[in-house]
Design an enzyme around this catalytic site. Structure first.
Site, PDB file in Angstrom:
ATOM      1  CG  ASP A 339     116.423  81.985 -15.899  1.00 49.81           C
ATOM      2  OD1 ASP A 339     116.721  81.030 -15.153  1.00 49.81           O
ATOM      3  OD2 ASP A 339     117.056  82.257 -16.944  1.00 49.81           O
ATOM      4  CD  GLU A 375     118.105  81.359 -11.141  1.00 53.08           C
ATOM      5  OE1 GLU A 375     118.209  80.155 -10.892  1.00 53.08           O
ATOM      6  OE2 GLU A 375     118.054  81.811 -12.299  1.00 53.08           O
TER       7      GLU A 375
END
Length: 676
Positions: A339, A375
């Site tokens: 993330d 990401e």
């Protein structure tokens, strides 16, 4: 507090955390700036014993061995030192702290104002927090030598399926005790469904122990997604019936036994401690100035979550790599999705692909051999880095998402960029440097519309989040086909299903690595909520009722995944102008217009173009495919490329059919056939 005498020994600074020894338990904790660190033991009744001061400190690591302790001992930490918030020193002996290396916690952490190290006026908060902070547990999880071996996935066949443990299993037709749990995921109906899709890789949404944020606590909502970690080692207890550690391992083993690779969505960019005046339950109380990024006496909030881990700090690099190795070697995962991964590539707050943490991962003999998905952005300076991570990392490609959405919405002039994205976004993942497989292609992700909502809503509908519908993306590049939300109009329903099939077929025929949002194959709706992070209810729990849409979508995924596995050229074309493949024989691609002749410069520049087709021919001439995309609803008849002998349809959306040696396109759709 109760008083108990314990015999102490020097112990060792490594390994970090609590380690059972022949004589007791060794404790080793990083706290470079503390003037004194204390170990707090809790008896069987939960009463805190007199704190034991650590007697030794080596290179910022406090350590000692407590003789006579055993597995299962509950404990916490307290750190003494300066309380100077402007200098990022947040030491407060009244705050019980979780060991960052604890493998298990006594309870789920629930936000409480007494966890804060300072009051709203900036003074030290002198309320003891031990009653509202979970206790760390001395535990030595092991990996059974009999557990299933890691599933080796061919890169060209890999397809990610994003799965939320609770959302996936809550409504499955299984025993109530299994609903919403790790073990529910591997129930017979769960495994049967996953296997039916022919996907290869389960991407679990966060399973680190996490906490609901203060503002959600006030609104009486819950953090559902889990992107608010308390610990980088302890698994989330709310997904377990009895033992989160064992049951997470059993889930991974069950998925492996069924033939799946398993990767875990991890949050190493921030923690649940949030802003400086909120919770001090672990990192903040132990070494705030070392663990979190700050500059000019202020936190640097590159995550939007109140804090961000300083991944340039040696202690943070060691912590993250140790955590990753633990989840691979002991908990059993085969890789990670990171993330807000740009934070992991920051040094003195700016990004570089040569950042120490990224290089530490890539040189590690364990971690470098796993599936690593980034990401590639955060909200800090230079926070958008798609295509810039070093080799070894896959990257989520939002350029693909937006372009494919615009093409199927029928936007003018979308065809050239559509072709670029379809071919693996080689403008970002450059020829000669990376294969198209580095591009993780997706149309929907957890943070946005589901695929059904993408074709059903023009505006977000996030009122249930209680933020006056201000949260979530405002521009979703969506299309509702004439009605906002649910409708009984059969024509609109048919158009929406067809659009979903076009999206899914495009995704699975594109060069690169596809990502499917769990639930899209069921045509799951969140009623237009594109930021359902706090909706732990029927809005986000998958609905397993049989429907025509579900049948069509599941069939599309299974059919096209079978083709991808059989023909690697559909995932990773070896082009003759790509130096990366100069040692191999080149495959061949050619683009055609609706007349069946090669695309001209004028064809490519036509902003009103809605039709595009191509042929893919393998280097050994063993396979040749004709793929067609048509994104408007005016009927046309397209010519098949003139040099074909015969054409065998392999998949088509409902609008496409071969008639009289032509492809009849009644309305928008996708077609793939094999040319003989």
């Amino acid at each position: 507090m109760t008083t108990t005498d314990h015999a102490l020994a020097t112990g060792s600074p490594f390994p970090l955390g609590a380690t059972v020894t022949e004589q007791g338990v060794n404790f080793a904790v990083v706290s470079e700036d503390a003037s004194q660190l204390y170990l707090c033991l809790f008896d069987n009744e939960g009463k805190e014993q007199a704190p034991l001061p650590f007697l030794h400190k080596h290179r910022g690591i406090w350590h000692m061995e407590v003789l006579g302790l055993t597995e299962g001992q509950h404990y916490g930490l307290r750190a003494d030192g300066a309380f100077q918030p402007k200098q990022q020193q947040m030491f407060n002996l009244k705050k019980l702290l979780i060991d960052p290396y604890a493998k298990d916690l006594s309870d789920k952490l629930v936000w409480h104002p007494d966890q804060a190290a300072m009051t709203q006026d900036g003074q030290a908060n002198l309320t003891d927090s031990a009653y509202c902070v979970p206790k760390s547990i001395v535990r030595t999880p092991v990996s059974s030598p009999e557990r299933p071996a890691r599933v080796r996935v061919s890169p060209s066949s890999r397809a990610l399926y994003e799965l939320h443990v609770k959302g996936f299993s809550q409504n499955l037709p299984i025993a109530d005790a299994l609903k919403g749990t790790y073990l529910g995921v591997i129930s017979a109906p769960g495994i049967e469904h996953l296997k039916s899709l022919q996907i290869t890789t389960i991407q679990l949404m966060p399973c680190f122990s996490f906490m609901t944020e203060r503002h959600l606590h006030v609104l009486k909502l819950n953090n559902y997604w889990g992107y608010n970690p308390v610990s980088f080692f302890a698994p989330e207890p709310s997904y377990a019936q009895h033992d989160a550690v064992v049951e997470f391992q059993q889930m991974v083993d069950g998925l492996r036994q069924a033939g799946f690779e398993v990767i875990l969505d991890v949050v190493y960019n921030h923690t649940a401690e949030s802003e400086l005046d909120q919770s001090s339950v672990s990192f903040r109380g132990l070494d705030n100035a070392r663990y979190y990024r700050h500059q000019d006496d202020q936190y640097l909030n590159f995550t939007g979550c109140g804090n961000c881990i300083d991944t340039f700090s040696p202690s943070s690099i060691r912590l993250i790599c140790d955590s990753m190795r633990y989840w691979v070697n002991v908990m059993g995962v085969d890789g990670f999705r990171f993330d807000l991964g740009v934070d992991m590539g920051r040094t003195h707050h700016d990004f570089t692909p040569n950042a120490p943490l990224l290089q530490a991962i890539l040189q590690d003999p364990v971690l470098s051999n796993t599936c690593l998905v980034m990401e590639p952005w955060d909200i800090g300076p230079n926070g958008y880095q798609v295509g810039q991570f070093p080799k070894g990392f896959f990257e989520c490609n939002d350029q693909y998402r937006d372009t494919i959405r615009r093409f199927w919405r029928g936007d003018k002039g979308a065809v050239p960029e559509f072709a670029t994205r379809f071919m693996g976004s080689r403008d970002y993942f450059h020829k000669g440097q990376k294969s198209a497989l580095h591009s993780v292609n997706y149309i929907t992700y957890h943070d946005g519309y589901t695929m059904r909502d993408l074709v059903s809503y023009h505006q977000r509908h996030n009122q249930a989040n209680m933020e006056d519908n201000r949260d979530g993306h405002g521009d979703n590049i969506s299309q509702n086909f004439g009605a906002e939300g649910e409708t009984d109009d059969a024509n609109i329903q048919a158009q929406r299903l067809n659009q979903q099939l076009c999206f899914m077929a495009t995704l699975l025929l594109s060069q690169g690595t596809p990502h499917i949002l769990g639930g899209d194959e069921l045509s799951h709706s969140q009623q237009g909520n594109n930021n359902a992070y706090c909706q732990d209810n029927s809005l986000t729990w998958l609905n397993w009722q049989t429907s025509h849409a579900r049948t069509e979508l599941q069939s599309t995924i299974a059919t096209l995944m079978t083709l991808r596995k059989r023909y690697p050229i559909l995932a990773n074309l070896h082009l003759d102008d790509d130096p990366l493949y100069q040692h191999t024989n080149a495959d061949h691609i050619e683009w055609f217009n609706e007349q069946g002749t090669p695309m001209t410069g004028q064809d490519w520049s036509d902003k009103n173009r809605h039709y595009l087709s191509l042929t893919l021919t393998s280097a050994d001439l063993s396979a040749r495919f004709w793929i067609v995309f048509y994104n408007t609803d005016t009927p046309i008849a397209a010519s098949i490329p003139t040099d074909h002998k015969s054409l065998t349809p392999l998949y088509n959306t409902p609008s496409m059919a071969i008639e009289n040696n032509q492809l009849k396109c009644a309305y928008r759709g996708v077609f793939i056939g094999q040319i003989d």
